[in-house]
Design a protein around this motif. Structure first.
Motif, PDB file in Angstrom:
ATOM      1  N   ASP A 493      32.223   3.337 -22.535  1.00  0.00           N
ATOM      2  CA  ASP A 493      31.765   2.154 -22.947  1.00  0.00           C
ATOM      3  C   ASP A 493      32.856   1.630 -24.416  1.00  0.00           C
ATOM      4  O   ASP A 493      32.810   2.491 -25.149  1.00  0.00           O
ATOM      5  CB  ASP A 493      30.508   1.954 -23.333  1.00  0.00           C
ATOM      6  CG  ASP A 493      29.658   2.141 -22.010  1.00  0.00           C
ATOM      7  OD1 ASP A 493      30.061   2.457 -21.045  1.00  0.00           O
ATOM      8  OD2 ASP A 493      28.458   1.697 -22.104  1.00  0.00           O
ATOM      9  N   GLY A 510      34.077  -3.285 -22.222  1.00  0.00           N
ATOM     10  CA  GLY A 510      34.298  -2.551 -20.603  1.00  0.00           C
ATOM     11  C   GLY A 510      33.601  -1.561 -20.897  1.00  0.00           C
ATOM     12  O   GLY A 510      32.757  -0.826 -21.547  1.00  0.00           O
ATOM     13  N   ASP A 511      33.550  -0.614 -19.473  1.00  0.00           N
ATOM     14  CA  ASP A 511      32.600   0.270 -19.163  1.00  0.00           C
ATOM     15  C   ASP A 511      33.380   1.061 -18.223  1.00  0.00           C
ATOM     16  O   ASP A 511      33.646   0.677 -16.800  1.00  0.00           O
ATOM     17  CB  ASP A 511      31.554   0.081 -18.674  1.00  0.00           C
ATOM     18  CG  ASP A 511      30.377   1.325 -18.254  1.00  0.00           C
ATOM     19  OD1 ASP A 511      31.069   2.449 -18.597  1.00  0.00           O
ATOM     20  OD2 ASP A 511      29.398   0.851 -18.067  1.00  0.00           O
ATOM     21  N   THR A 561      34.595  -1.422 -15.291  1.00  0.00           N
ATOM     22  CA  THR A 561      34.386  -2.655 -15.352  1.00  0.00           C
ATOM     23  C   THR A 561      34.635  -3.146 -16.674  1.00  0.00           C
ATOM     24  O   THR A 561      34.824  -2.549 -17.629  1.00  0.00           O
ATOM     25  CB  THR A 561      32.828  -3.032 -14.909  1.00  0.00           C
ATOM     26  OG1 THR A 561      32.044  -2.455 -16.225  1.00  0.00           O
ATOM     27  CG2 THR A 561      32.553  -2.369 -13.638  1.00  0.00           C
ATOM     28  N   CYS A 562      35.183  -4.736 -16.641  1.00  0.00           N
ATOM     29  CA  CYS A 562      35.636  -5.180 -18.051  1.00  0.00           C
ATOM     30  C   CYS A 562      35.379  -6.699 -17.905  1.00  0.00           C
ATOM     31  O   CYS A 562      35.346  -7.564 -16.823  1.00  0.00           O
ATOM     32  CB  CYS A 562      37.285  -5.030 -17.967  1.00  0.00           C
ATOM     33  SG  CYS A 562      38.026  -5.949 -19.454  1.00  0.00           S
ATOM     34  N   ASN A 578      36.224 -11.827 -15.229  1.00  0.00           N
ATOM     35  CA  ASN A 578      35.360 -10.833 -14.831  1.00  0.00           C
ATOM     36  C   ASN A 578      35.745  -9.718 -13.927  1.00  0.00           C
ATOM     37  O   ASN A 578      36.227 -10.038 -12.999  1.00  0.00           O
ATOM     38  CB  ASN A 578      34.120 -11.241 -14.777  1.00  0.00           C
ATOM     39  CG  ASN A 578      32.872 -10.215 -14.459  1.00  0.00           C
ATOM     40  OD1 ASN A 578      32.998  -9.028 -14.876  1.00  0.00           O
ATOM     41  ND2 ASN A 578      31.618 -10.636 -13.905  1.00  0.00           N
ATOM     42  N   HIS A 581      32.124  -6.663 -13.859  1.00  0.00           N
ATOM     43  CA  HIS A 581      30.906  -6.354 -15.033  1.00  0.00           C
ATOM     44  C   HIS A 581      29.893  -7.237 -14.960  1.00  0.00           C
ATOM     45  O   HIS A 581      29.782  -8.288 -14.362  1.00  0.00           O
ATOM     46  CB  HIS A 581      31.741  -6.637 -16.379  1.00  0.00           C
ATOM     47  CG  HIS A 581      31.236  -6.040 -17.615  1.00  0.00           C
ATOM     48  ND1 HIS A 581      31.430  -4.422 -18.072  1.00  0.00           N
ATOM     49  CD2 HIS A 581      30.239  -6.305 -18.699  1.00  0.00           C
ATOM     50  CE1 HIS A 581      30.929  -4.445 -19.040  1.00  0.00           C
ATOM     51  NE2 HIS A 581      30.022  -5.099 -19.340  1.00  0.00           N
ATOM     52  N   THR A 629      27.291  -3.659 -22.011  1.00  0.00           N
ATOM     53  CA  THR A 629      27.557  -2.947 -20.802  1.00  0.00           C
ATOM     54  C   THR A 629      26.073  -2.602 -20.097  1.00  0.00           C
ATOM     55  O   THR A 629      25.326  -2.995 -20.722  1.00  0.00           O
ATOM     56  CB  THR A 629      28.168  -1.421 -21.136  1.00  0.00           C
ATOM     57  OG1 THR A 629      27.336  -1.014 -22.371  1.00  0.00           O
ATOM     58  CG2 THR A 629      29.560  -1.585 -21.699  1.00  0.00           C
ATOM     59  N   ASP A 630      26.206  -2.207 -18.787  1.00  0.00           N
ATOM     60  CA  ASP A 630      25.088  -2.194 -18.296  1.00  0.00           C
ATOM     61  C   ASP A 630      23.844  -1.062 -18.531  1.00  0.00           C
ATOM     62  O   ASP A 630      22.897  -1.257 -18.302  1.00  0.00           O
ATOM     63  CB  ASP A 630      25.416  -1.865 -16.697  1.00  0.00           C
ATOM     64  CG  ASP A 630      26.412  -0.538 -16.452  1.00  0.00           C
ATOM     65  OD1 ASP A 630      26.364   0.102 -17.357  1.00  0.00           O
ATOM     66  OD2 ASP A 630      26.587  -0.310 -15.131  1.00  0.00           O
TER      67      ASP A 630
END
Length: 819
Positions: A493, A510-511, A561-562, A578, A581, A629-630
């Protein structure tokens, strides 16, 4: 075997069949090494076979266990099954002793004792494998102990045959596993545990009384209880004082006491092992090790560790010397509180000279035993403590110094002291202390390595995450990063912010999917790529497209993801793209409402071949953008919508500062159980830039326009109250506009000033060639302009635009004096 009642009988067998119901039998235990020599001979073996332990250990086993003869299985004339009229334990045992059998064997036989009596014997033999020197374990029992005490000589009994249970669901199996090491005191804990494990794996010893009735054999070695041992010790001491002979069972009592002492030491070591190493925190482990031995084993315990161990650093594996610094990291004692604190405070670091027992311990890696600290030794030790007299604390006490080592490297040592009135440390204490220190050393080394690796991981993560300035042009920023709680401290992350032309700011979260070093390395590559492409002033959709192409080249297994947003404080607008994300939250300053922004979801970076879109969102001064992030909102077993709703709710809470607002979100979401992923959180307060703080002009291509540019800048700075910046600003504006006039083509030149925490000046033209710093010589006509800008400006830069380029510089705005 003890007499039992019917309710004590194992399932499937009643107590009235001529054999006691309980399955406890005094066992003889013999261990044979790979050379065929006896390495262990129990008290029961001495009683059964008539040879003392001192005479048996080290002798060939075939000289001690009679193994010749044949054993007919169908002779039912003798009690307990067939016995031939011979002395011997049977051919199967002989094959086992010779290494001819790789599976367990059992049998029955009859021996002639030293006094001429015939003894019925049951035996079990287990072949042992593994790294140890033990090759065979033999268990034997007197079958005569199985008769009822009240049974007559002619009482009918069933046929008895020793055998093995292939599983351990009989009553007593746990007792065997727990008690068998007690009669193997000459072995290490690891060796005895290995033997027990193989016994249970090869088959639990049983007695078969018919085709269906089987009784587990549970050892009964008659070790006295603690109260009985104490009474025997008192009787022996009284006899020694009075000079009277010891009781007839003195030899048995002495042997009982020896086994009891060994068992007590094993219990102590097992207890200590259970109390230390409950965590991988080095400080906590140090305290656990010190407290585990006081007061049961010692009255004072001082723990010293290498300086590098305390600091969580690596060090050479060479032998310590007189320059090695040792930190006193813990001190536990039973003296009155505070007695040791001033003289030997925790945290002190010191070397030890070569003539001390401490130096001897840490250089040899072996325990050092001092039965009593003499006046001379006390003075020698006290010489290490300047202006502090430690002699009253140590003189006359018994001392044991044990090394704390792992993988043959000395990490530290423990100084153990007993009060003068307590019994001195002896050789058994030395062995116990060495075993204790070995276990403690491994636990400390594990904690040290974990601390070191955690430090490396944190350093790596910190080096990859940017240190974002809290204030950018037109916005304030706060961030938080939380490492994964269960999956290591390194993750994929990240967050970032990038300064863009036109007082704009790029905000990134981002992740990288996955955890560990691979994900962290991928994250570092993507973050660098985002910064590079952001400097080219690419729109969000194009930047994500380029990032996806890069991920494809880095490897097909990389996914991330970003969320990429560009904030324009002058236009009061967000442009967001996106890539798979979770959406950001926008908190409106006007009414405090918070909502998830409705964005095209897009595909994760690395999928390839998927288009990306961007969305423009109008914002007002004071609005807050929350990107995360998630790992913050996602909990296993819970719908992610619950976490997103909590995020919206907590983001809307009023807070005194941006940091407080971030902490509110973290508290609301991180208290839920089950979080395993790392978390990146970025919050931006979108302050905007007021129209009166922006001034812009169109400049023509005529060189005379340079003078007009200087004039309008001078006038604007006067209006803004920044007259002190006039001279340097005019000079730098003149250089940039001159270059633009010289190199631009047809489109007019744009000049803009923005007042904020700094004074920003931007010059746009339609030439795509970026200016660079040149080394201008004394006779060169060009090359000095950008060198001048680089020298006088606080910061400067260039970037390409769709229609040309932008060159900008910033100057520090003087602080306004309070009225």
């Amino acid at each position: 075997m003890d007499r039992g009642t019917e309710r004590d009988a194992p399932p499937g067998r009643a107590a009235g069949n001529g054999v006691a119901a309980a399955g406890r039998i005094p066992l003889a235990v013999v261990v044979v090494d790979r050379a065929g020599l006896v390495s262990h001979w129990s008290r029961g073996a001495r009683r059964l076979f008539g040879t003392a332990r001192e005479e048996a250990v080290g002798r060939p086993v075939v000289d001690l266990l009679p193994v010749s003869g044949a054993l007919p299985e169908d002779d039912e004339s003798a009690p307990y099954g067939g016995y031939a009229a011979y002395d011997g334990l049977g051919p199967d045992l002989e094959s086992s002793l010779d290494g001819g059998l790789s599976y367990p064997a059992a049998g029955r036989a009859r021996l002639t004792s030293a006094d001429g009596d015939r003894i019925d014997v049951l035996w079990w033999a287990y072949p042992l494998v593994g790294p140890g020197r033990e090759r065979l374990l033999v268990l034997a029992a007197d079958a005569g102990a199985l008769r009822h005490e009240d049974a007559g000589a002619g009482a009918a009994v069933e046929r008895i045959a020793p055998g093995f249970a292939l599983h351990t669901d009989f009553p007593g199996s746990e007792e065997l596993a727990g008690r068998l090491p007690e009669i193997l005191p000459s072995m290490s804990v690891g060796e005895s545990a290995r033997i027990v494990a193989q016994v249970l794996e090869l088959g639990y010893p049983i007695l078969e009384f018919s085709q269906n009735d089987r009784v587990p054999v549970t050892p009964d070695w008659g070790v006295p209880r603690r109260a009985e041992r104490k009474a025997r010790q008192e009787r022996a001491a009284a006899a020694a004082v009075s000079g009277e002979p010891l009781p007839p069972d003195a030899e048995d009592e002495g042997e009982d006491l020896e086994y009891a002492a060994v068992r007590e030491r094993l219990e102590f070591l097992n207890e200590v092992s259970g109390r230390i190493g409950t965590s991988l925190d080095l400080s906590r482990t140090i305290v656990e090790v010190s407290r585990a031995v006081v007061p049961r084993f010692t009255d004072v315990a001082g723990t010293y560790l290498r300086e590098q161990v305390v600091a969580g650093e690596g060090f050479s594996e060479g032998v310590p010397d007189t320059t090695t610094m040792w930190h006193r990291v813990a001190l536990e004692h039973t003296d009155e509180p505070g007695r040791w604190d001033d003289v030997v405070p925790v945290g002190e670091a010191m070397p030890f000279p070569a003539h001390t027992p401490f130096f001897q311990c840490m250089t040899t890696g072996e325990p050092v035993l001092v039965p009593r600290i003499s006046e001379q030794l006390g003075h020698m030790i006290a010489a290490q403590f300047e202006k502090r007299d430690i002699r009253p604390l140590i003189t006359g006490r018994s001392m044991l110094v044990v090394p704390l080592k792992a993988r043959n490297v000395v990490l530290g040592f423990m100084i153990l002291l007993r009060h003068p009135e307590r019994v001195e440390f002896n050789d058994m204490d030395r062995v116990t202390g060495a075993e204790l220190a070995a276990r403690a050393g491994l636990v400390l080394d594990n904690a040290r390595m974990y601390t070191y690796q955690e430090s490396v991981a944190e350093t790596l993560q910190d080096s990859m995450l940017p240190h974002i300035a809290p204030r950018m042009s037109g916005c304030d920023i706060a961030t938080r990063y939380l490492p994964g709680t269960l999956l290591g401290r390194v993750g994929g992350d990240w967050f970032d912010s990038v300064k863009l032309p036109g007082s704009r700011t790029a905000l990134v979260v981002g992740d990288v999917m996955g955890h560990g070093l691979n994900s962290a390395a991928m994250m570092g590559q993507l973050r660098t790529a985002v910064q590079t492409m952001a400097a080219l002033d690419l729109p969000p959709a194009q930047l994500l497209r380029n990032l996806d192409d890069l991920a494809q080249r880095l490897g097909e297994h990389y996914l991330a993801t970003c969320l990429y947003a560009i904030y324009d404080p002058i236009a009061s607008e967000l442009e967001i793209g996106n890539a798979g994300h979770i959406p950001p939250v926008l908190v409106r300053a006007e009414n405090g409402h918070s909502d998830l922004l409705d964005l095209p979801t897009g595909a994760p970076i690395g999928v390839g071949g998927v288009p990306f879109e961007s969305v423009r969102v109008r914002v007002a001064p004071g609005d807050r953008l929350v990107m995360c992030t998630d790992g913050l909102v996602e909990v296993r077993g819970e719908d992610i919508g619950v976490g997103l709703a909590t995020l919206c709710e907590s983001a809307a809470h009023p807070a005194a500062s941006m940091d407080d607002a971030c902490d509110t979100i973290i508290r609301a979401l991180n208290t839920r159980g089950g979080r395993k992923d790392d978390v990146a959180l970025l919050m931006a307060r979108l302050n905007g830039i007021e129209p009166e703080d922006v001034a812009q002009w169109r400049i023509g291509h005529d060189p005379q326009e340079v003078g007009r540019a200087r004039a309008v800048v001078r006038e604007q700075l006067h209006v803004w109250g920044l007259a002190s910046l006039t001279e340097v600003t005019e000079l730098l504006v003149s250089e940039l506009v001159t270059n633009a006039v010289r190199h631009s083509h047809s489109r007019p030149i744009d000049l803009r000033l923005v007042r904020g925490d700094t004074l920003l000046c931007e010059v746009d033209d339609d030439d795509h060639t970026l200016p660079t710093l040149l080394s201008a010589g004394p006779l060169d006509d060009a090359g000095r302009g950008m060198r001048l800008v680089s020298t006088l400006a606080r910061e400067w830069g260039t970037s390409r635009t769709n229609s040309g380029k932008t060159v900008w510089f910033e100057l520090t705005v003087p602080r306004r004096r309070p009225v």
